[in-house]
Design an enzyme around this catalytic site. Structure first.
Site, PDB file in Angstrom:
ATOM      1  CB  SER A  63      -0.979   0.114   1.150  1.00  0.00           C
ATOM      2  OG  SER A  63      -1.555  -1.079   1.212  1.00  0.00           O
TER       3      SER A  63
HETATM    4  N1  SAH Z   1      -0.626  -5.049   3.748  1.00  0.00           N
HETATM    5  C1  SAH Z   1       0.154  -5.593   2.623  1.00  0.00           C
HETATM    6  C2  SAH Z   1      -0.566  -5.193   1.454  1.00  0.00           C
HETATM    7  C3  SAH Z   1      -1.729  -5.830   0.992  1.00  0.00           C
HETATM    8  S1  SAH Z   1      -2.312  -6.187  -0.601  1.00  0.00           S
HETATM    9  C4  SAH Z   1       1.449  -4.784   2.915  1.00  0.00           C
HETATM   10  O1  SAH Z   1       1.619  -3.972   3.463  1.00  0.00           O
HETATM   11  O2  SAH Z   1       2.376  -4.906   2.142  1.00  0.00           O
HETATM   12  C5  SAH Z   1      -3.619  -7.357  -0.192  1.00  0.00           C
HETATM   13  C6  SAH Z   1      -3.248  -8.705   0.256  1.00  0.00           C
HETATM   14  O3  SAH Z   1      -4.393  -9.283   0.715  1.00  0.00           O
HETATM   15  C7  SAH Z   1      -2.670  -9.324  -0.881  1.00  0.00           C
HETATM   16  O4  SAH Z   1      -1.577  -9.792  -0.610  1.00  0.00           O
HETATM   17  C8  SAH Z   1      -3.901 -10.457  -1.084  1.00  0.00           C
HETATM   18  O5  SAH Z   1      -3.278 -11.788  -1.587  1.00  0.00           O
HETATM   19  C9  SAH Z   1      -4.448 -10.505   0.248  1.00  0.00           C
HETATM   20  N2  SAH Z   1      -5.744 -10.985   0.566  1.00  0.00           N
HETATM   21  C10 SAH Z   1      -6.898 -10.783  -0.568  1.00  0.00           C
HETATM   22  N3  SAH Z   1      -8.068 -11.701   0.183  1.00  0.00           N
HETATM   23  C11 SAH Z   1      -7.612 -12.147   1.256  1.00  0.00           C
HETATM   24  C12 SAH Z   1      -8.047 -13.200   2.207  1.00  0.00           C
HETATM   25  N4  SAH Z   1      -9.595 -13.434   1.893  1.00  0.00           N
HETATM   26  N5  SAH Z   1      -7.620 -13.400   3.132  1.00  0.00           N
HETATM   27  C13 SAH Z   1      -5.965 -13.120   3.209  1.00  0.00           C
HETATM   28  N6  SAH Z   1      -5.578 -12.231   2.453  1.00  0.00           N
HETATM   29  C14 SAH Z   1      -5.993 -11.799   1.585  1.00  0.00           C
END
Ligand code: SAH
Length: 216
Positions: A63
């Site tokens: 993000s």
């Molecule tokens: N917080 C992260 C950025 C997250 S991007 C950072 O600091 O880098 C969003 C993430 O959510 C992705 O890696 C995606 O694979 C994950 N995601 C999507 N749906 C999800 C779910 N149901 N459970 C866990 N992770 C999920």
């Protein structure tokens, strides 16, 4: 030009975050301390402190620093807090939370990303972060309740299981809306059981895929 971390991070804090309303000193210090360049592909290192999201593989992104700071500030993380994060991604947001709280549980659905985050976090000594592979849209009942919950993927609505796993007096930050644009919401479960919702800003997160999220 050689990458000058101190100059880059100071620019981000003074020119981007503070003018945009990030004023909580503890949050700013965490952003200062955590090395974002250690949570992104090395080829992008020079852009580590740009105020925008960056690709981390598997079609996912780390993000934008402003959004990380805004969500963290809104959650008002206390040193004794037990925090749940949905969407580990690179592990960067988890590291920011780990700096400010006592323990962080972070769930990621893509195994290779969770492994990437594990390397990023543990090589830097973040031993108070527990990583779980699975569908985080249903939360983590075995470790509930949580003082704070942060969802870093876009949900069609606030998942009921996550709301139930939030302590009374707790707060949740979650992007809610469509698959491509959302409203970043802060949800507070007051001690008297009332629920307060406020909107932090418009945002664009990758979709939350799972039982309480979007279909793959
Ligand atoms: N917080 C992260 C950025 C997250 S991007 C950072 O600091 O880098 C969003 C993430 O959510 C992705 O890696 C995606 O694979 C994950 N995601 C999507 N749906 C999800 C779910 N149901 N459970 C866990 N992770 C999920």
């Amino acid at each position: 030009m050689k990458f000058n971390r101190e100059k880059e991070v100071e620019h981000l804090i003074e020119r981007e975050l503070k003018p945009d309303g990030i004023t909580d000193e503890r949050v700013l210090q965490a952003l200062y301390r955590v090395k974002r360049e250690r949570f992104i592909p090395q080829s992008l290192k020079d852009r580590a402190y740009g105020n925008y999201p960056l690709p981390i593989g598997e079609n996912q992104t780390i993000s934008q620093p402003y959004i990380v700071a805004l969500m963290t500030q809104a959650l008002d993380i206390k040193p004794s807090d037990k925090v749940l994060e949905i969407g580990t991604g690179s592990g960067y947001q988890a590291a920011i939370l780990a700096e400010l709280s006592s323990v962080v549980y972070s769930i990621e659905r893509i195994e290779s990303l969770s492994a990437y985050a594990r390397t990023n976090l543990y090589s830097q000594g973040y031993n108070n972060v527990f990583l779980i592979v699975g569908d985080g849209s249903v939360g983590l009942p075995e470790y509930a309740p949580f003082d704070k919950i942060i969802v870093t993927a876009a949900a069609p609505r606030v998942p009921d299981p996550l709301f139930s796993q939030l302590k009374k007096g707790g707060k949740m930050a979650i992007p809610v809306g469509g698959r491509s644009v959302q409203d970043l919401q802060l949800i507070e479960k007051a001690l008297n059981g009332r629920v307060y919702k406020s909107s932090l800003c418009g945002c664009r997160f990758v979709p939350l895929i799972g039982g309480e999220g979007w279909k793959d």
